[in-house]
Design an enzyme around this catalytic site. Structure first.
Site, short mmCIF file in Angstrom:
data_model
loop_
_atom_site.label_atom_id
_atom_site.label_comp_id
_atom_site.label_asym_id
_atom_site.label_seq_id
_atom_site.Cartn_x
_atom_site.Cartn_y
_atom_site.Cartn_z
N GLU A 39 -4.16 -35.94 -34.62
CA GLU A 39 -4.71 -36.60 -35.82
C GLU A 39 -5.12 -35.56 -36.85
OE1 GLU A 39 -3.90 -39.78 -36.55
OE2 GLU A 39 -5.01 -40.44 -34.77
N THR A 41 -3.28 -33.57 -38.12
CA THR A 41 -2.50 -32.35 -37.83
C THR A 41 -1.28 -32.27 -38.74
OG1 THR A 41 -1.50 -33.67 -36.09
CG2 THR A 41 -3.16 -32.07 -35.41
N GLY A 127 -5.16 -51.84 -43.85
CA GLY A 127 -6.45 -51.15 -43.74
C GLY A 127 -6.96 -51.01 -42.31
N GLY A 129 -5.35 -48.88 -40.04
CA GLY A 129 -4.87 -47.62 -39.48
C GLY A 129 -3.52 -47.73 -38.80
N SER A 133 1.25 -49.38 -45.42
CA SER A 133 1.85 -48.86 -46.65
C SER A 133 3.11 -48.06 -46.35
CB SER A 133 0.84 -48.03 -47.44
OG SER A 133 0.38 -46.94 -46.70
N ASP A 177 3.09 -40.86 -40.89
CA ASP A 177 3.27 -42.32 -40.90
C ASP A 177 4.70 -42.71 -41.25
OD1 ASP A 177 0.56 -42.16 -40.56
OD2 ASP A 177 0.08 -42.73 -42.61
N TYR A 226 -10.54 -38.38 -46.82
CA TYR A 226 -9.27 -37.80 -46.35
C TYR A 226 -8.95 -36.54 -47.15
CZ TYR A 226 -4.38 -37.65 -44.91
OH TYR A 226 -3.18 -37.25 -44.38
C1 GLA Z 1 -3.22 -41.05 -42.38
C2 GLA Z 1 -2.19 -40.24 -43.16
C3 GLA Z 1 -1.31 -39.42 -42.23
C4 GLA Z 1 -2.15 -38.61 -41.24
C5 GLA Z 1 -3.21 -39.48 -40.59
C6 GLA Z 1 -4.18 -38.69 -39.75
O1 GLA Z 1 -2.58 -42.03 -41.61
O2 GLA Z 1 -1.39 -41.09 -43.94
O3 GLA Z 1 -0.46 -38.59 -42.97
O4 GLA Z 1 -2.72 -37.49 -41.87
O5 GLA Z 1 -3.98 -40.19 -41.55
O6 GLA Z 1 -3.56 -38.14 -38.65
#
Ligand code: GLA
Length: 387
Positions: A39, A41, A127, A129, A133, A177, A226
């Site tokens: 995460e 990373t 929203g 996680g 999107s 993602d 973030y």
């Molecule tokens: C969000 C971001 C990803 C990643 C994660 C954390 O989902 O869109 O790029 O950085 O957080 O691992």
């Protein structure tokens, strides 16, 4: 096709016909993802290991050369219309900027996006996680590229989708993602080297259960936090004299204890540790070793809580409750960008009912409701579907 996929496809088709008066010519889908480990990373050019899940986004499209692009977001009952050759951000933000961002990036890549009619529908809660999107961007890129007769690789589609998210929506996200949504395979997790973009499909054990529990904590102020984490990581990398934290190790970190500010030092310790844990977890999962994988996930949660500062008391409690119920073979951690959202847990399939009962017994969301619990099978990455 999964039952959810069938229902969603039918809903999309019916919504398209209702909005535009005729059946669509092209359709595409892209799944959400759950990150198993690794995460924050990705933007440190390290490693992550997501898998795709059943909930997804679908788009349906009928191109019409030269005209405007009319877009219907069926889940919101909202729409948009713009000239695809001269697209700019929508001042209201939201879903429209994901669509406009993809069109803009395709234009920049030399793909002339036609006008036409486009409908969007999804089964992913936003929203939470699970990358709603990214799945929208990837599904849309597939449909628009197909309309243009362009055949791009999954990786190129993912990178375009990532640029789209960084553009009009303005989130400085990494590539996790979008790669997860575009390049995963059914039955597999995907080990991503976020620097070299080497991908390794990890066959998941047949009796592995991946449970996702929604904490019910809404991720407030996420974008600001973030971007702050990114800045702290960049500060740490600069201090350690490396291009990205991917290149740092424990010895460098120990040597910098007295000179690097405490916050950046802890951020770096999380990233260095999570890169190592992700590589170890990939080996362990491939070897059907849930004891090691579970330990690594528990360690990852602690690192997210103490070093990276992205968990909240409710996800800490939920992860601990899951760990206790699962026992040795498996483990749990908060997944995704952080500050609430979902906790992911792995276990043997025969533990699912007992673990579910323990969560329903021991956890309530902040509003006092029972948490939403799903068990996800590793789904296939994005692609064109029948209309
Ligand atoms: C969000 C971001 C990803 C990643 C994660 C954390 O989902 O869109 O790029 O950085 O957080 O691992």
């Amino acid at each position: 096709m999964t039952p959810t996929g069938t229902t969603l496809a039918a809903r999309l088709r019916a919504g398209f016909v209702q909005a535009f008066g005729a059946a669509p010519q092209i359709a595409a889908r892209a799944p959400g993802r759950v990150n198993l480990i690794g995460e924050h990373t990705d933007y440190n050019q390290g490693f992550a290991m997501p898998m795709a899940i059943g909930p997804e986004t679908r788009v349906a499209f009928t191109p019409q050369a030269g005209g405007r692009l009319y877009v219907a977001a069926l889940d919101f009952g909202e729409d948009d219309a713009f000239d695809p050759a001269r697209v700019g951000p929508h001042q209201g933000g939201g879903w429209r900027n994901y669509v406009r961002g993809v069109v803009d990036e395709l234009n920049r890549a030399g793909i002339a996006v036609p006008g036409g009619t486009l409908a969007i529908a999804g089964s992913l809660a936003r929203g939470t996680g699970l990358s709603s999107s990214a799945s929208l961007e990837v599904a849309l890129a597939h449909a628009l590229l197909a309309a243009a007769g362009a055949d791009w690789t999954a990786l190129d589609i993912a990178l375009l989708a990532q640029r789209a998210e960084c553009g009009f929506p303005g989130v400085r996200c990494g590539n996790l993602d979008q790669i997860a949504s575009a390049a995963t395979r059914a039955g597999h997790a995907l080990l991503i080297d976020c620097r070299s973009l080497a991908l390794r499909q990890i066959v998941l054990p047949g009796d592995l259960a991946v449970m996702i529990v929604q904490s019910g904590v809404e991720r407030g102020l996420v974008d600001g936090e973030y971007n702050t984490r990114r800045i702290e990581c960049e500060r740490a990398a600069a201090h350690l004299g490396v291009a990205a934290l991917r290149d740092a190790d424990d010895a460098m970190l120990a040597a910098a204890k007295a000179t690097l500010d405490d916050r950046a030092w802890h951020r770096a310790r999380h990233v260095i540790g999570d890169n190592r844990r992700t590589l170890e977890a990939a080996e362990a999962l491939a070897a059907d070793d849930l004891v090691t994988t579970g330990r690594l996930m528990r360690e990852a949660h602690v690192s997210q809580a103490h070093d990276f500062g992205i968990t909240v008391p409710d996800t800490d409690r939920l992860a601990a409750l899951l760990d206790h119920a699962i026992g040795d073979e498996g483990g749990a951690r908060q997944t995704g960008g952080g500050f609430g959202g979902a906790v992911v847990a792995i276990m043997r399939a025969d533990r699912v009912e007992a673990v579910r009962a323990a969560v329903l017994d021991g956890y309530r969301t902040p509003t006092g409701a029972l948490p939403d619990i799903t068990v996800e099978a590793p789904a296939d990455g994005a692609g064109i579907t029948s209309v």
